[in-house]
Scaffold this motif. Structure first.
Motif, PDB file in Angstrom:
ATOM      1  N   VAL A   1       0.846  -1.200   0.000  1.00  0.00           N
ATOM      2  CA  VAL A   1       0.000   0.000   0.000  1.00  0.00           C
ATOM      3  C   VAL A   1       0.880   1.248   0.000  1.00  0.00           C
ATOM      4  CG1 VAL A   1      -1.645   1.348   1.369  1.00  0.00           C
ATOM      5  CG2 VAL A   1      -1.987  -1.098   1.094  1.00  0.00           C
TER       6      VAL A   1
ATOM      7  N   ARG B   1      -4.769   0.639  -1.663  1.00  0.00           N
ATOM      8  CA  ARG B   1      -5.506  -0.224  -0.739  1.00  0.00           C
ATOM      9  C   ARG B   1      -5.044  -1.669  -0.875  1.00  0.00           C
ATOM     10  NH1 ARG B   1     -10.780   0.857  -4.186  1.00  0.00           N
ATOM     11  NH2 ARG B   1     -10.541  -0.836  -5.653  1.00  0.00           N
ATOM     12  N   PRO B   2      -5.096  -2.399   0.253  1.00  0.00           N
ATOM     13  CA  PRO B   2      -4.660  -3.801   0.205  1.00  0.00           C
ATOM     14  C   PRO B   2      -5.677  -4.676  -0.519  1.00  0.00           C
ATOM     15  CG  PRO B   2      -5.511  -3.268   2.378  1.00  0.00           C
ATOM     16  CD  PRO B   2      -5.523  -1.999   1.582  1.00  0.00           C
TER      17      PRO B   2
ATOM     18  N   LYS C   1      -0.701  -4.661   3.100  1.00  0.00           N
ATOM     19  CA  LYS C   1      -0.599  -3.491   3.977  1.00  0.00           C
ATOM     20  C   LYS C   1       0.858  -3.283   4.332  1.00  0.00           C
ATOM     21  CE  LYS C   1      -5.035  -4.117   6.254  1.00  0.00           C
ATOM     22  NZ  LYS C   1      -5.718  -4.376   7.529  1.00  0.00           N
TER      23      LYS C   1
END
Length: 120
Positions: A53, A93-94, A115
Motif C-alpha cells: 500500500v 488499498r490492500p 498493507k
C-alpha cells in the motif's frame, strides 16, 4: 541387454530435467517484484505483481503499440502509454486488483497489494 541398462539412466535424466525446470520457473509470488510492470508481447509482466500500500509502480510499454493499465474497478489507471513510454500508478488499498488494457481487453493482470508493516 544394453538397451535395458539405459532405461534407468533415461528415467533419471527425465526426472533431473523436470526438477530443474520446476525450480527455475517458480511462480510469480516467489519473489518481490522490481517495482515495474511491463507491457510486452501483448501481456503484463510480472503477473501477478506484488506491491505494498502506498507504493508507486512504474508501468513500462516495451511493445510496438499503445497500451493502458486500467483497474477493472477504476481505482488506478495510466493514460495511453506509447511504445517505449512509461507511466506511474500508486496502489492505495490492500487486496487484489484486477486490471486490463483498455485498448486490448484480452490483456489482463493482477496486482496483489499488502498493507505496510509497522516497525516496532
Amino acid at each position: 541387454m544394453l538397451a535395458a541398462g539405459r532405461r534407468p539412466l533415461r528415467l533419471v535424466l527425465v526426472v533431473v530435467v523436470v526438477a530443474a525446470v520446476s525450480v527455475s520457473c517458480g511462480t510469480s509470488e516467489d519473489h518481490r517484484d522490481a517495482g515495474a510492470i511491463t507491457m510486452q508481447e501483448f501481456a503484463f509482466n510480472p503477473n501477478p505483481f506484488l506491491a505494498t500500500v502506498g507504493e508507486s509502480v512504474r508501468v513500462v510499454n516495451l511493445d510496438s503499440v499503445v497500451h493502458t493499465l486500467t483497474a477493472d474497478d477504476g481505482s488506478v489507471a495510466t493514460g495511453r502509454v506509447e511504445s517505449g513510454g512509461a507511466d506511474t500508478i500508486t496502489v492505495t488499498r490492500p487486496g487484489v486488483t484486477a486490471y486490463h488494457c483498455a485498448i486490448h481487453n484480452f490483456m489482463r493482470g493482477l496486482i496483489r497489494t499488502k498493507k505496510q508493516t509497522r516497525s516496532k
